[in-house]
Motif scaffolding. Structure first.
Motif, PDB file in Angstrom:
ATOM      1  N   HIS A  13       0.795  -1.239   0.000  1.00 49.89           N
ATOM      2  CA  HIS A  13       0.000   0.000   0.000  1.00 49.89           C
ATOM      3  C   HIS A  13       0.825   1.286   0.000  1.00 49.89           C
ATOM      4  N   GLU A  14       1.994   1.236  -0.640  1.00 54.43           N
ATOM      5  CA  GLU A  14       2.722   2.461  -0.921  1.00 54.43           C
ATOM      6  C   GLU A  14       2.468   2.855  -2.372  1.00 54.43           C
ATOM      7  N   TRP A  15       2.598   4.157  -2.640  1.00 51.33           N
ATOM      8  CA  TRP A  15       2.532   4.645  -4.019  1.00 51.33           C
ATOM      9  C   TRP A  15       3.846   5.316  -4.363  1.00 51.33           C
ATOM     10  N   ILE A  16       4.110   5.389  -5.664  1.00 50.94           N
ATOM     11  CA  ILE A  16       5.286   6.107  -6.141  1.00 50.94           C
ATOM     12  C   ILE A  16       4.931   6.807  -7.442  1.00 50.94           C
ATOM     13  N   SER A  17       5.379   8.046  -7.560  1.00 47.25           N
ATOM     14  CA  SER A  17       5.296   8.758  -8.842  1.00 47.25           C
ATOM     15  C   SER A  17       6.738   8.974  -9.289  1.00 47.25           C
ATOM     16  N   LEU A  18       6.931   9.103 -10.580  1.00 46.59           N
ATOM     17  CA  LEU A  18       8.284   9.192 -11.110  1.00 46.59           C
ATOM     18  C   LEU A  18       8.452  10.461 -11.930  1.00 46.59           C
ATOM     19  N   ASP A  19       9.545  11.182 -11.649  1.00 49.42           N
ATOM     20  CA  ASP A  19       9.909  12.364 -12.418  1.00 49.42           C
ATOM     21  C   ASP A  19      11.380  12.186 -12.785  1.00 49.42           C
ATOM     22  N   GLY A  20      11.631  11.747 -14.010  1.00 48.13           N
ATOM     23  CA  GLY A  20      13.003  11.404 -14.398  1.00 48.13           C
ATOM     24  C   GLY A  20      13.433  10.166 -13.616  1.00 48.13           C
ATOM     25  N   SER A  21      14.493  10.295 -12.833  1.00 49.37           N
ATOM     26  CA  SER A  21      14.947   9.160 -12.019  1.00 49.37           C
ATOM     27  C   SER A  21      14.586   9.337 -10.540  1.00 49.37           C
ATOM     28  N   ILE A  22      13.799  10.381 -10.232  1.00 50.68           N
ATOM     29  CA  ILE A  22      13.406  10.642  -8.836  1.00 50.68           C
ATOM     30  C   ILE A  22      11.990  10.126  -8.587  1.00 50.68           C
ATOM     31  N   PHE A 110      10.058   0.906 -11.692  1.00 54.49           N
ATOM     32  CA  PHE A 110       8.758   1.579 -11.646  1.00 54.49           C
ATOM     33  C   PHE A 110       7.723   0.811 -12.465  1.00 54.49           C
ATOM     34  N   ASN A 111       8.141   0.315 -13.615  1.00 60.08           N
ATOM     35  CA  ASN A 111       7.212  -0.316 -14.559  1.00 60.08           C
ATOM     36  C   ASN A 111       6.695  -1.675 -14.106  1.00 60.08           C
ATOM     37  N   VAL A 112       7.368  -2.318 -13.155  1.00 64.55           N
ATOM     38  CA  VAL A 112       6.912  -3.644 -12.721  1.00 64.55           C
ATOM     39  C   VAL A 112       5.930  -3.559 -11.548  1.00 64.55           C
ATOM     40  N   LEU A 113       5.729  -2.360 -11.014  1.00 60.81           N
ATOM     41  CA  LEU A 113       4.780  -2.178  -9.912  1.00 60.81           C
ATOM     42  C   LEU A 113       3.349  -2.168 -10.454  1.00 60.81           C
ATOM     43  N   LEU A 114       2.377  -2.285  -9.548  1.00 60.57           N
ATOM     44  CA  LEU A 114       0.965  -2.311  -9.935  1.00 60.57           C
ATOM     45  C   LEU A 114       0.527  -0.957 -10.496  1.00 60.57           C
ATOM     46  N   ASP A 115      -0.225  -0.973 -11.587  1.00 58.55           N
ATOM     47  CA  ASP A 115      -0.833   0.271 -12.050  1.00 58.55           C
ATOM     48  C   ASP A 115      -2.114   0.500 -11.234  1.00 58.55           C
ATOM     49  N   ALA A 116      -2.768   1.618 -11.450  1.00 57.55           N
ATOM     50  CA  ALA A 116      -3.939   1.977 -10.634  1.00 57.55           C
ATOM     51  C   ALA A 116      -5.031   0.918 -10.704  1.00 57.55           C
ATOM     52  N   ALA A 117      -5.333   0.407 -11.898  1.00 56.79           N
ATOM     53  CA  ALA A 117      -6.398  -0.593 -12.057  1.00 56.79           C
ATOM     54  C   ALA A 117      -6.049  -1.884 -11.312  1.00 56.79           C
ATOM     55  N   ALA A 118      -4.797  -2.320 -11.436  1.00 58.77           N
ATOM     56  CA  ALA A 118      -4.374  -3.552 -10.756  1.00 58.77           C
ATOM     57  C   ALA A 118      -4.391  -3.355  -9.239  1.00 58.77           C
ATOM     58  N   TYR A 119      -3.988  -2.175  -8.769  1.00 62.41           N
ATOM     59  CA  TYR A 119      -4.007  -1.906  -7.330  1.00 62.41           C
ATOM     60  C   TYR A 119      -5.445  -1.889  -6.808  1.00 62.41           C
ATOM     61  N   GLU A 120      -6.343  -1.243  -7.539  1.00 59.85           N
ATOM     62  CA  GLU A 120      -7.746  -1.203  -7.108  1.00 59.85           C
ATOM     63  C   GLU A 120      -8.335  -2.605  -7.034  1.00 59.85           C
ATOM     64  N   ALA A 121      -7.985  -3.462  -7.988  1.00 60.40           N
ATOM     65  CA  ALA A 121      -8.450  -4.848  -7.964  1.00 60.40           C
ATOM     66  C   ALA A 121      -7.867  -5.580  -6.753  1.00 60.40           C
ATOM     67  N   PHE A 122      -6.595  -5.335  -6.448  1.00 57.07           N
ATOM     68  CA  PHE A 122      -5.942  -5.955  -5.288  1.00 57.07           C
ATOM     69  C   PHE A 122      -6.629  -5.525  -3.993  1.00 57.07           C
ATOM     70  N   VAL A 123      -6.918  -4.243  -3.855  1.00 55.10           N
ATOM     71  CA  VAL A 123      -7.589  -3.727  -2.654  1.00 55.10           C
ATOM     72  C   VAL A 123      -8.981  -4.329  -2.521  1.00 55.10           C
ATOM     73  N   ALA A 124      -9.684  -4.456  -3.637  1.00 49.28           N
ATOM     74  CA  ALA A 124     -11.033  -5.038  -3.612  1.00 49.28           C
ATOM     75  C   ALA A 124     -10.996  -6.480  -3.087  1.00 49.28           C
ATOM     76  N   GLU A 125      -9.946  -7.224  -3.439  1.00 47.61           N
ATOM     77  CA  GLU A 125      -9.800  -8.600  -2.950  1.00 47.61           C
ATOM     78  C   GLU A 125      -9.517  -8.619  -1.453  1.00 47.61           C
ATOM     79  N   GLU A 126      -8.783  -7.629  -0.944  1.00 49.78           N
ATOM     80  CA  GLU A 126      -8.419  -7.582   0.473  1.00 49.78           C
ATOM     81  C   GLU A 126      -9.606  -7.258   1.376  1.00 49.78           C
ATOM     82  N   GLN A 127     -10.601  -6.566   0.823  1.00 48.21           N
ATOM     83  CA  GLN A 127     -11.703  -6.101   1.664  1.00 48.21           C
ATOM     84  C   GLN A 127     -12.727  -7.171   1.917  1.00 48.21           C
TER      85      GLN A 127
END
Length: 127
Positions: A13-22, A110-127
């Motif tokens: 349940h962490e998020w990350i945004s990317l700006d260049g390499s930061i 960054f690219n191997v982490l869950l995108d928003a749709a996959a994360y929302e589906a994961f959260v729905a399973e947890e609830q």
């Protein structure tokens, strides 16, 4: 709450945004909602290394203390000093109140982490 589509997410349940390499890292709305009122945030120092999947700090709420897990490997470039006096900013705006910024050793992580749709589906399973 809608999860920003330009962010990536972890199963911890962490998020990350990317700006260049930061990468800018925080916790999701689901995480802050589960924790309740956040009263303290423990973060690493600028210059510290973070490792993908390893803890880099913790968030303390009135209910519990929860570890923070880094979504990527890299070096801390900034910490959100505002959270020292106002950790509740995470509760108010979890997708805006970042915790740390880190320079990624490998921006492709960054690219191997869950995108928003996959994360929302994961959260729905947890609830």
């Amino acid at each position: 709450m809608a999860y920003p589509t330009n962010y990536r997410y972890t199963r911890e349940h962490e998020w990350i945004s990317l700006d260049g390499s930061i990468g800018t890292i925080g916790i999701t709305d689901y995480a802050q909602n589960s924790l309740g009122d956040i009263v303290y945030v423990d973060v690493p120092k600028v210059g510290d290394a973070v490792t993908a999947g390893a803890t880099f700090g913790s968030v303390e709420s009135v209910k519990a203390v929860s570890d923070l897990y880094s979504p990527v490997t890299g070096t801390v470039t900034a910490t959100n000093e505002e959270l020292k006096d106002s950790p509740d900013k995470i509760n108010e705006a979890p997708h805006e109140a970042w915790i740390i910024k880190a320079e990624l050793s490998d921006p492709a992580q960054f690219n191997v982490l869950l995108d928003a749709a996959a994360y929302e589906a994961f959260v729905a399973e947890e609830q």
